[in-house]
Design a protein around this motif. Sequence first.
Motif, PDB file in Angstrom:
ATOM      1  N   ILE A 257       0.770  -1.043   0.065  1.00 54.27           N
ATOM      2  CA  ILE A 257       0.261   0.435   0.097  1.00 54.27           C
ATOM      3  C   ILE A 257       0.805   1.265  -0.389  1.00 54.27           C
ATOM      4  O   ILE A 257       0.620   2.267  -0.247  1.00 54.27           O
ATOM      5  CB  ILE A 257      -1.496  -0.333   1.593  1.00 54.27           C
ATOM      6  CG1 ILE A 257      -0.093  -0.312   2.459  1.00 54.27           C
ATOM      7  CG2 ILE A 257      -1.792  -1.408   0.789  1.00 54.27           C
ATOM      8  CD1 ILE A 257      -0.913   0.512   3.844  1.00 54.27           C
ATOM      9  N   GLY A 258       2.190   1.605  -0.108  1.00 53.84           N
ATOM     10  CA  GLY A 258       2.855   2.207   0.633  1.00 53.84           C
ATOM     11  C   GLY A 258       4.424   1.910   0.265  1.00 53.84           C
ATOM     12  O   GLY A 258       5.047   0.528   0.360  1.00 53.84           O
ATOM     13  N   VAL A 259       4.974   3.456   0.025  1.00 53.58           N
ATOM     14  CA  VAL A 259       6.719   2.860   0.124  1.00 53.58           C
ATOM     15  C   VAL A 259       7.056   4.153   0.995  1.00 53.58           C
ATOM     16  O   VAL A 259       7.122   5.325   1.111  1.00 53.58           O
ATOM     17  CB  VAL A 259       7.665   2.645  -0.671  1.00 53.58           C
ATOM     18  CG1 VAL A 259       9.123   2.906  -0.905  1.00 53.58           C
ATOM     19  CG2 VAL A 259       7.270   2.190  -1.858  1.00 53.58           C
ATOM     20  N   VAL A 260       7.829   3.530   2.198  1.00 52.31           N
ATOM     21  CA  VAL A 260       8.050   4.966   3.741  1.00 52.31           C
ATOM     22  C   VAL A 260       9.920   5.209   3.671  1.00 52.31           C
ATOM     23  O   VAL A 260       9.969   3.845   3.758  1.00 52.31           O
ATOM     24  CB  VAL A 260       7.823   4.205   5.128  1.00 52.31           C
ATOM     25  CG1 VAL A 260       8.656   2.881   5.387  1.00 52.31           C
ATOM     26  CG2 VAL A 260       7.731   5.492   6.131  1.00 52.31           C
ATOM     27  N   HIS A 261      10.014   6.229   3.673  1.00 53.95           N
ATOM     28  CA  HIS A 261      11.052   6.650   3.992  1.00 53.95           C
ATOM     29  C   HIS A 261      11.565   6.819   5.760  1.00 53.95           C
ATOM     30  O   HIS A 261      10.944   7.862   5.592  1.00 53.95           O
ATOM     31  CB  HIS A 261      11.527   8.043   3.096  1.00 53.95           C
ATOM     32  CG  HIS A 261      12.698   8.559   2.695  1.00 53.95           C
ATOM     33  ND1 HIS A 261      14.179   8.707   4.102  1.00 53.95           N
ATOM     34  CD2 HIS A 261      13.391   7.936   1.239  1.00 53.95           C
ATOM     35  CE1 HIS A 261      14.827   8.871   3.447  1.00 53.95           C
ATOM     36  NE2 HIS A 261      14.924   8.299   1.496  1.00 53.95           N
ATOM     37  N   ALA A 262      12.898   6.413   6.038  1.00 52.28           N
ATOM     38  CA  ALA A 262      12.894   6.687   7.004  1.00 52.28           C
ATOM     39  C   ALA A 262      13.479   7.573   7.497  1.00 52.28           C
ATOM     40  O   ALA A 262      13.246   8.464   8.882  1.00 52.28           O
ATOM     41  CB  ALA A 262      14.806   6.227   7.262  1.00 52.28           C
ATOM     42  N   LYS A 263      13.903   9.021   6.396  1.00 51.63           N
ATOM     43  CA  LYS A 263      13.767  10.188   6.656  1.00 51.63           C
ATOM     44  C   LYS A 263      12.066  10.588   7.016  1.00 51.63           C
ATOM     45  O   LYS A 263      12.112  11.847   8.456  1.00 51.63           O
ATOM     46  CB  LYS A 263      14.048  10.783   5.890  1.00 51.63           C
ATOM     47  CG  LYS A 263      14.582  12.659   5.955  1.00 51.63           C
ATOM     48  CD  LYS A 263      15.495  13.168   4.962  1.00 51.63           C
ATOM     49  CE  LYS A 263      16.813  12.936   4.783  1.00 51.63           C
ATOM     50  NZ  LYS A 263      17.122  13.741   3.634  1.00 51.63           N
ATOM     51  N   ASP A 264      11.247   9.994   6.101  1.00 52.05           N
ATOM     52  CA  ASP A 264       9.429  11.179   7.136  1.00 52.05           C
ATOM     53  C   ASP A 264       9.546  10.521   7.614  1.00 52.05           C
ATOM     54  O   ASP A 264       8.824  10.987   8.493  1.00 52.05           O
ATOM     55  CB  ASP A 264       8.685  10.686   5.582  1.00 52.05           C
ATOM     56  CG  ASP A 264       9.411  11.018   4.674  1.00 52.05           C
ATOM     57  OD1 ASP A 264      10.164  12.285   4.071  1.00 52.05           O
ATOM     58  OD2 ASP A 264       8.712  10.340   3.590  1.00 52.05           O
TER      59      ASP A 264
END
Length: 434
Positions: A257-264
Amino acid sequence: MTMDGLLSFFSEYGVIIVSIAALVASSGFFSGSETALTAVTRARMHALEATGEKRAGVIERLIDKRDRLIGALLIGNNLVNILASSLTTTLFLKLFGGSGVALATIVMTVVLVIFSEVLPKSWAISTPDQFALKVSRPVRAFVVLVGPLSAAVNWIVRKILGVFGITLTGVSMLSAHEELRGAVDLLHREGSVVKADRDRLGGVLDLGELEVSDVMVHRTAMRMINADDTPETIVHQILDSPYTRMPVWRETPDNIIGVVHAKDVLRATAETNDVNAVDIVKIAQRPWFVPDTTNLKDQLNAFLRRRLHSAMVVDEYGELEGLVTLEDILEEIVGDISDEHDIDVRGVRQEADGSVVVEGTVPIRDLNRALDWNLPDEEATTVAGLVIHESQIIPEERQAFTFHGKRFIVMKREKNRITRLRIRPLEEAAAAQD
């Protein structure tokens, strides 16, 4: 012979002798021009033309119609050779009578071989660019002059060959990529290009031939986040991961359902000062799905155009196959080898006995690049896949196979997966048995 005799001789035969010398020189011109103009490369002439050398442009236009060029030069060469031989025979018949034909044949053979063939061609092949530039304009004028005759000769030749079922239109030529690859390999063998540079250039040329399925991280090796886990658990997973981007799934791992960035995640945590208040689904970016048959060149351009670093790979049925990143494609170009003679590929270990222990998931291309091998990668992507493809079975542990000049021994198998193998070249395998 007296001085008066010499003067009388040259006054009578001087024109013929000078004509023969001029014809031999013309033959040398045609022979050298043919050698030089066939030895020059289009790339080199293009580079010279870019620097302002107008004659290089003339050469480019000449070699663009190479059959017409060669035909014209051969016509000119044979014309002057025949005329020179005829004049020499006429001269020797007057001087030596009936034996003049044999003498003329011997003399002209020696003269033409030395001064019309070996000498000009050796000169031309030693400095083809300079030689070609010097003769470009005279050759162009001659090609224009005898162009129609050359075209007629080529037409007759094609018709004669057609009677025997031979056609010149289907002659296979190397593609530009094949020419570049061959040149780089040759320079590497000669020592002008080191292995690392050869591999990088080869990686660039291979981008259009490889698909994302050849370089992707398989779904079984992907690190993913379950959106239904607690925010604290998710944050710890992200911090423990060596990757900055991780896919997020819900209900089943196939449902990305998505791709998360560690910085976010870190930014959201800093804004709320409460890890449990972070909503991973909201900060996750929309996933990008690409077919597994997309070639790497197109995928690289797509990454640059969309300014993204990762994409989810799906098969023809829309099922998740793996993950491909910009770094995966760049590694196909730059590689990850630190030294020409050291093996620095994850999952590859050099043993003291000369064998190589390889994890089954190691890509064949990485192994070839590290060890300078030539294992085929058309039918399989990994080393384990190659063994299964060649053996046509799922091997048992300690089972051995020999193909492509290597001895493969299955060291470990988990269920239906080959997880570790030992590989050694046949020469070393034979030595070990002895």
